[in-house]
Motif scaffolding. Structure first.
Motif, PDB file in Angstrom:
ATOM      1  N   LEU A 742     -50.520 -27.353 -32.709  1.00 47.27           N
ATOM      2  CA  LEU A 742     -50.333 -27.532 -31.319  1.00 47.27           C
ATOM      3  C   LEU A 742     -51.406 -26.702 -30.616  1.00 47.27           C
ATOM      4  O   LEU A 742     -51.608 -26.797 -29.352  1.00 47.27           O
ATOM      5  N   SER A 743     -52.145 -25.925 -31.184  1.00 53.59           N
ATOM      6  CA  SER A 743     -53.157 -25.065 -30.355  1.00 53.59           C
ATOM      7  C   SER A 743     -54.424 -26.179 -30.494  1.00 53.59           C
ATOM      8  O   SER A 743     -55.220 -25.509 -29.725  1.00 53.59           O
ATOM      9  N   CYS A 744     -54.649 -27.094 -31.020  1.00 54.94           N
ATOM     10  CA  CYS A 744     -55.596 -28.067 -30.606  1.00 54.94           C
ATOM     11  C   CYS A 744     -55.648 -28.495 -29.355  1.00 54.94           C
ATOM     12  O   CYS A 744     -54.667 -28.806 -28.927  1.00 54.94           O
ATOM     13  N   LYS A 745     -57.064 -28.492 -28.572  1.00 55.61           N
ATOM     14  CA  LYS A 745     -57.137 -29.065 -27.304  1.00 55.61           C
ATOM     15  C   LYS A 745     -57.341 -30.356 -27.208  1.00 55.61           C
ATOM     16  O   LYS A 745     -57.131 -30.935 -25.989  1.00 55.61           O
ATOM     17  N   PRO A 779     -36.509 -25.486 -32.458  1.00 56.74           N
ATOM     18  CA  PRO A 779     -36.928 -24.317 -31.865  1.00 56.74           C
ATOM     19  C   PRO A 779     -38.152 -24.586 -31.074  1.00 56.74           C
ATOM     20  O   PRO A 779     -38.198 -24.027 -29.911  1.00 56.74           O
ATOM     21  N   LEU A 780     -39.170 -25.251 -31.624  1.00 56.01           N
ATOM     22  CA  LEU A 780     -40.531 -25.229 -30.845  1.00 56.01           C
ATOM     23  C   LEU A 780     -40.196 -26.056 -29.565  1.00 56.01           C
ATOM     24  O   LEU A 780     -40.781 -25.791 -28.360  1.00 56.01           O
ATOM     25  N   VAL A 781     -39.479 -27.214 -29.562  1.00 59.30           N
ATOM     26  CA  VAL A 781     -39.352 -28.177 -28.445  1.00 59.30           C
ATOM     27  C   VAL A 781     -38.446 -27.468 -27.457  1.00 59.30           C
ATOM     28  O   VAL A 781     -38.810 -27.395 -26.153  1.00 59.30           O
ATOM     29  N   LEU A 782     -37.461 -26.614 -27.804  1.00 58.35           N
ATOM     30  CA  LEU A 782     -36.639 -25.996 -26.938  1.00 58.35           C
ATOM     31  C   LEU A 782     -37.217 -24.779 -26.183  1.00 58.35           C
ATOM     32  O   LEU A 782     -37.336 -24.467 -25.015  1.00 58.35           O
ATOM     33  N   ARG A 783     -38.104 -24.029 -27.150  1.00 55.00           N
ATOM     34  CA  ARG A 783     -38.653 -22.712 -26.609  1.00 55.00           C
ATOM     35  C   ARG A 783     -39.975 -23.086 -25.740  1.00 55.00           C
ATOM     36  O   ARG A 783     -40.312 -22.208 -24.686  1.00 55.00           O
ATOM     37  N   ARG A 784     -40.616 -24.333 -26.166  1.00 52.94           N
ATOM     38  CA  ARG A 784     -41.938 -24.259 -25.588  1.00 52.94           C
ATOM     39  C   ARG A 784     -42.281 -25.318 -24.799  1.00 52.94           C
ATOM     40  O   ARG A 784     -43.267 -25.876 -24.357  1.00 52.94           O
ATOM     41  N   GLN A 785     -41.115 -26.140 -24.167  1.00 45.70           N
ATOM     42  CA  GLN A 785     -41.197 -27.200 -23.547  1.00 45.70           C
ATOM     43  C   GLN A 785     -41.844 -27.003 -22.211  1.00 45.70           C
ATOM     44  O   GLN A 785     -41.595 -25.936 -21.501  1.00 45.70           O
ATOM     45  N   GLY A 786     -42.987 -28.013 -21.553  1.00 52.69           N
ATOM     46  CA  GLY A 786     -43.539 -27.378 -20.639  1.00 52.69           C
ATOM     47  C   GLY A 786     -44.772 -26.724 -20.706  1.00 52.69           C
ATOM     48  O   GLY A 786     -45.599 -26.552 -19.827  1.00 52.69           O
ATOM     49  N   GLN A 793     -49.286 -33.392 -27.485  1.00 50.14           N
ATOM     50  CA  GLN A 793     -48.674 -32.550 -28.689  1.00 50.14           C
ATOM     51  C   GLN A 793     -47.106 -32.932 -29.077  1.00 50.14           C
ATOM     52  O   GLN A 793     -47.015 -33.013 -30.021  1.00 50.14           O
ATOM     53  N   SER A 794     -46.391 -33.561 -28.067  1.00 53.04           N
ATOM     54  CA  SER A 794     -45.151 -33.591 -28.495  1.00 53.04           C
ATOM     55  C   SER A 794     -45.209 -35.045 -29.253  1.00 53.04           C
ATOM     56  O   SER A 794     -44.356 -35.272 -30.380  1.00 53.04           O
ATOM     57  N   LEU A 795     -45.942 -35.813 -28.988  1.00 52.52           N
ATOM     58  CA  LEU A 795     -46.280 -36.957 -29.839  1.00 52.52           C
ATOM     59  C   LEU A 795     -46.679 -37.026 -31.195  1.00 52.52           C
ATOM     60  O   LEU A 795     -46.188 -37.385 -32.146  1.00 52.52           O
ATOM     61  N   VAL A 796     -47.607 -36.111 -31.255  1.00 49.44           N
ATOM     62  CA  VAL A 796     -48.116 -35.693 -32.410  1.00 49.44           C
ATOM     63  C   VAL A 796     -47.191 -35.014 -33.341  1.00 49.44           C
ATOM     64  O   VAL A 796     -47.084 -35.259 -34.641  1.00 49.44           O
ATOM     65  N   LEU A 797     -46.471 -34.192 -32.910  1.00 48.42           N
ATOM     66  CA  LEU A 797     -45.301 -33.534 -33.498  1.00 48.42           C
ATOM     67  C   LEU A 797     -44.256 -34.470 -33.867  1.00 48.42           C
ATOM     68  O   LEU A 797     -43.849 -34.369 -35.284  1.00 48.42           O
ATOM     69  N   VAL A 909     -38.193 -37.132 -23.880  1.00 52.17           N
ATOM     70  CA  VAL A 909     -39.450 -38.094 -24.296  1.00 52.17           C
ATOM     71  C   VAL A 909     -39.746 -37.844 -25.885  1.00 52.17           C
ATOM     72  O   VAL A 909     -39.925 -38.938 -26.296  1.00 52.17           O
ATOM     73  N   PHE A 910     -39.559 -36.470 -26.451  1.00 50.85           N
ATOM     74  CA  PHE A 910     -39.746 -36.367 -27.581  1.00 50.85           C
ATOM     75  C   PHE A 910     -38.554 -37.340 -28.569  1.00 50.85           C
ATOM     76  O   PHE A 910     -39.220 -37.797 -29.614  1.00 50.85           O
ATOM     77  N   VAL A 911     -37.325 -37.329 -28.064  1.00 57.36           N
ATOM     78  CA  VAL A 911     -36.535 -37.831 -28.846  1.00 57.36           C
ATOM     79  C   VAL A 911     -37.015 -39.529 -29.038  1.00 57.36           C
ATOM     80  O   VAL A 911     -36.720 -40.383 -29.912  1.00 57.36           O
ATOM     81  N   TYR A 912     -37.338 -39.924 -27.525  1.00 58.75           N
ATOM     82  CA  TYR A 912     -37.695 -41.602 -27.881  1.00 58.75           C
ATOM     83  C   TYR A 912     -38.895 -41.468 -28.745  1.00 58.75           C
ATOM     84  O   TYR A 912     -39.048 -42.410 -29.464  1.00 58.75           O
TER      85      TYR A 912
END
Length: 989
Positions: A742-745, A779-786, A793-797, A909-912
């Motif tokens: 996730l740190s990749c730009k 936890p990642l999706v909940l804590r760091r969304q936005g 990033q969400s697509l790659v995850l 969006v992540f769920v989709y």
């Protein structure tokens, strides 16, 4: 009663020429409030009156259309009634019905739950009805040679209706569901299409719509694969450089060097499906991966495995992948002495000058020529290709040699290639009963790196199991015979000793699973199972002592404590008895030393006498001492450590000359003892990938920095990551890997990082997948969304999660032995029969004349696979097993919470993305996963995700349409999707 009232109302309306609105007002007076007209067959009544004569009554058809718009009747009822009309000779009526259908087909949907069960069957009946009209009209043309204007117009309307049907994805999806509901209807559609095609061919009739025949075929052979699906995976052609094959092979060769070729082929096939690679691209990536890994391995014994894999295993992998691409039933192409896709891959590889220049320098040769010369024997390429590619590299190779000035040391690559001949010689010698010959051969194997090289070649060629079994048999046959003296006894003891030491070294390298058979009836297998200390397989010292016999221990103590017992005297004790009872001797020595009954000099004398007899005895003693050290406090380690150090003390020249081939055996025993000691109590200043005082997170960051700079996964980095997995656990390592991802730009860096992370997770794909789904993603999706859990990033995850699920699913289903993925064992039997080997070589096109009797053990699989209905080495399991099933259930429960609100969010969006990628990448293989979808998840997602991303292709693939519950859920979701589309597009009928 109501039917009569409806018919009377229709007659009145027709006589008085009511308008549509008048009809609508009056029919509602007849129908009870809130009750559909389908209950009273309103559609059937209207249709009967509309086509009662030779021509259709357009006014009544208008009433029917108005009833549809007013939701008084359902589309399912209307379509079913029209499909029942069998007076196809009434051209004007049929034409009017076709025109009516064209006008309403774009608005077909379901409004209430009761209609959903009827619509799929109604659509199937309608398509059959239209195809019957088509077939009947063409048959008339066949008989008469021409069509009347009326029939021609009717056929044009049929083509127009078919065009509308194929343009409506919702209708096609309903047709797909209906065909699964009534399998016999699908056969009927096939027959009708075959009849139409035959008529078109026989009569040379040209349809007014050029695409009509193709559209008919689309309807007749409807499949969920043909339905519209929003693709989220990138085009493989756009991925110029891939980083997925090399890391995956680096991990698999590290963990599973003994696996047969089919294991690697299945892994690469899985990757090929996920990435959408052609065989050419896959072959290119495999060879490039081999060179990349070889470019940064040292010429030391642990790294000889990769050289052996590159030169011995890789050709078989490529050959099997090529063989499995043959479609069953397809006509076999003419036999060639090369693989065309491999030649194309080499043409791509030859452009990578930087990599090839480095390999030429490292290996002191033209690496392409060196590699291909061997591949010609296996008919992967021919002499023409060797000359062509060698000439392309010749100038660069000569220039590199001049720059080198002859200072480059010979590479292990040359020694690896030469190790195949000694391996065959050792195996043949072990088949004989000549002890002296076996001693001469085996005592020369441990010299230098020869043993490691031979093991590496045996491993990748699938001959390790054969080598081990023959060594065990050799050790078993050389057990001491009571009363035997002289030269024969010395030879026998040397053979027992060297075979025991070699087997112990193999167990340390590959794990006891390689050695232990199901019966475990040999002496060495019994010793390994009960007494040998292995890394990650601790032994209880009390249980080891329980196996000792007091009488034998007493006799051994007496014998070893006497100074004159330096040489083995005739005794009833055999070497195998001594090996099993030495723990009892050491236990008594340790107690006596602790109580100062024995002095240090006495202990040293006993240990030296033990070592002088057979070097195997010092290994057996060290194994017990290591088990003992695990069970005592740190303050009590000094004495057992000193005893182990005494076993490592050098022997005098006189002591070495007293035994045959003692130097080689002593060196091997030292190596084994040091490894045992290091696993239990490493030296404080030892640089080890397992032992470090640096915090885990710093070790990880340093390792990942090396990986990032290299752009691939070096073997040493893979070993370090394996150690970090053991030390920190799966959840910790997966969290760190995902943080790096996730740190990749940039998108390119993110794609490369994801490929490497996916490969690293194969260090233990089951545990890491469980950790990812249960403890990391939510936890990642909940804590760091936005923040950084957004596009991309969400697509790659999501893609990483889906890839891991698919890999874990296929790994579990490949075979029962593969469940123990972390054991470095050879789980499959070799095919050692000469006749079978020759047969296999014919099947896979191996024309090599110098093939030995030990053919690649997995090659026999190709014979069965080529005759199988599908060229796949792994099948989808019917049901998921733990922990994968619990992990998927957990993440799906989390998804339900993600879409429980009314607004669009990154979580939704992540769920989709997750579900879409699961369907897109997994296909039918993820059916057991999709069965676990919560019932209302897609309905909630459709309501939240108010975009055009979700399409009917996705919904149709989510459910098992062979089951009633699957069809029911699919229709419910499709109807909701359809109604939302109609509302969004403001279509008013």
């Amino acid at each position: 009663m109501k039917d009569n009232k409806i018919l009377q109302l229709i007659n009145v309306a027709w006589r008085e020429r009511w308008t549509d609105s008048q009809w609508g007002i009056n029919i509602k007076k007849v129908l009870p409030r809130g009750v559909s007209g389908d209950v009273y067959n309103l559609a059937e009544c209207l249709l009967q009156q509309a086509v009662i004569g030779s021509t259709a009554n357009s006014l009544v058809l208008n009433y029917l259309k108005h009833s549809l718009c007013a939701h008084l009747v359902s589309h399912a009822a209307v379509l079913r009634c029209i499909a029942k009309y069998d007076k196809l000779n009434r051209v004007y009526c049929v034409t009017a019905l076709l025109e009516f259908l064209v006008s309403i087909i774009d608005g077909i949907t379901c409004r209430i739950k009761s209609e959903e069960a009827l619509l799929p069957g109604a659509v199937v009946q309608l398509v059959m009805w239209v195809m019957q009209i088509f077939a009947r009209t063409l048959q008339q043309y066949e008989m008469r040679g021409e069509l009347s204007a009326e029939l021609s117009y009717m056929l044009d309307q049929s083509c127009l209706l078919i065009e509308h049907l194929t343009q409506q994805q919702f209708v096609l999806a309903m047709l797909n569901v209906g065909c699964h509901e009534e399998p016999e209807s699908l056969d009927r559609l096939h027959d009708l299409y075959a009849s139409i095609k035959a008529s078109l061919t026989n009569s040379n009739f040209t349809l007014s719509a050029a695409t009509a025949e193709q559209q008919l075929k689309q309807l007749a052979y409807i499949d969920a694969k043909h339905l519209d699906l929003q693709m989220l995976s990138p085009n493989p052609c756009l991925e110029k450089i891939s980083c997925c094959v090399q890391p995956l092979l680096a991990v698999e060769v590290l963990l599973n060097p003994c696996k047969d070729t089919s294991y690697y082929v299945a892994e690469l096939q899985m990757l090929q499906r996920l990435k959408g690679y052609t065989n050419t691209r896959l072959f290119y990536e495999i060879i490039r991966a081999g060179f990349l890994t070889l470019s940064n391995v040292a010429d030391t014994s642990p790294d000889t495995m990769w050289g052996a894999f590159m030169f011995f295993k890789m050709p078989h992998i490529i050959k099997q992948l090529h063989a499995l691409q043959r479609v069953p039933g397809e006509q076999q192409l003419a036999a060639t002495d090369y693989i065309p896709e491999l030649v194309e891959a080499l043409e791509l590889l030859i452009e990578d000058n930087l990599l090839l220049d480095f390999m030429d320098t490292k290996c002191s040769c033209n690496i392409i020529e060196f590699l291909l010369n061997d591949w010609t024997k296996q008919q992967l390429v021919n002499e023409v290709h060797v000359k062509k590619f060698a000439s392309q590299r010749e100038a660069a190779s000569l220039l590199l040699k001049k720059c080198d000035n002859g200072q480059q040391k010979p590479s292990n690559i040359n020694f690896i290639k030469r190790a195949e001949v000694p391996l065959s010689g050792v195996l043949k010698t072990l088949c004989t009963n000549k002890m002296q010959d076996m001693v001469n051969v085996l005592c020369h194997v441990p010299v230098g790196h020869s043993f490691e090289l031979i093991l590496s070649v045996a491993t990748v060629e699938g001959r390790l199991k054969t080598f081990v079994s023959r060594l065990i048999q050799c050790n078993e046959n050389s057990k001491q015979v009571p009363g035997e003296l002289g030269k024969q006894c010395i030879t026998r003891s040397t053979l027992f000793d060297v075979s025991f030491l070699m087997l112990t070294s193999i167990v340390q390298t590959y794990g006891s699973d390689v050695v232990l058979s199901e019966r475990c009836d040999s002496f060495f297998e019994k010793w390994v199972r009960t007494c040998m200390m292995e890394r990650n397989k601790l032994k209880n010292p009390r249980q080891i002592l329980a196996l000792c016999e007091d009488s034998i221990v007493d006799e051994l103590l007496l014998s070893l404590s006497k100074p004159e017992a330096a040489q083995l005297k005739p005794s009833n004790l055999t070497w195998q008895d001594i090996c099993l009872n030495l723990p009892g001797v050491l236990h008594h020595v340790l107690i006596a030393w602790e109580q100062e009954t024995l002095s240090s000099a006495d202990v040293k004398s006993i240990l030296d006498n033990m070592k002088r007899r057979l070097f195997s005895f010092s290994v057996c003693a060290t194994s017990y001492l290591c088990a003992y050290m695990y069970s005592v406090r740190e303050t009590e380690l000094l004495k057992p450590l000193n005893m182990i150090q005494q076993f490592l003390a050098p022997l005098t020249t006189e002591e070495l000359s007293s035994q045959e081939n003692s130097k080689e055996r002593l060196a091997l025993s030292y190596q084994i003892i040091r490894k045992m000691q290091h696993d239990v109590h490493p030296a404080p200043n030892t640089k080890s990938r397992l032992i470090s005082h640096t915090p885990l997170i710093e070790q990880f960051r340093e390792c990942w920095r090396i990986v990032s700079e290299a752009g691939h996964l070096p073997v040493r980095a893979a070993q370090t990551l394996e150690s970090l997995l053991l030390a920190g656990g799966a959840s910790w390592l997966v969290t760190q890997l995902v943080e790096q991802l996730l740190s990749c730009k940039y998108m390119r860096d993110m794609a490369k990082c994801m490929d490497i992370v996916f490969a690293v997770m194969h260090l233990d794909i089951e545990r890491t997948t469980e950790a990812l789904l249960q403890y990391v993603v939510a936890p990642l999706v909940l804590r760091r969304q936005g923040e950084d859990i957004n596009e991309p990033q969400s697509l790659v995850l999501a893609r990483l999660s889906v890839y891991c699920i698919i890999s874990c699913l296929e790994t579990r289903s490949s075979n029962s032995a593969a469940l123990q993925k972390r054991s470095r064992s050879h789980d499959d039997d070799e095919m050692t029969g000469v006749a079978n080997a020759a047969k296999v070589r014919k099947v896979i096109g191996d024309g090599s004349d110098n093939s030995n009797d030990f053919a690649d053990g997995d090659a026999a699989n190709v014979v069965a696979l080529l005759s199988a209905p599908s060229a796949e080495l792994r099948v989808t399991p019917a049901n998921l097993k733990e922990p994968l099933q619990a992990s998927i259930k957990h993440i799906f429960r989390v998804f339900v919470q993600f879409v429980s609100g009314d607004e669009l969010s990154p979580k939704a969006v992540f769920v989709y993305q997750f579900i879409s990628l699961l369907v897109e990448c997994g296909g039918e293989r993820v059916t057991p996963v999709l069965r676990l979808l919560p019932p209302n998840l897609m309905q909630r997602l459709l309501k939240v995700l108010a975009t055009d991303d979700i399409r009917v292709g996705l919904i149709s693939r989510l459910y098992d349409l062979r089951l009633h519950a699957g069809r029911q859920a699919a229709v419910a979701d499709l109807c909701l999707w359809r109604n939302m589309q109609l509302a969004r597009n403001s279509i008013h009928l």
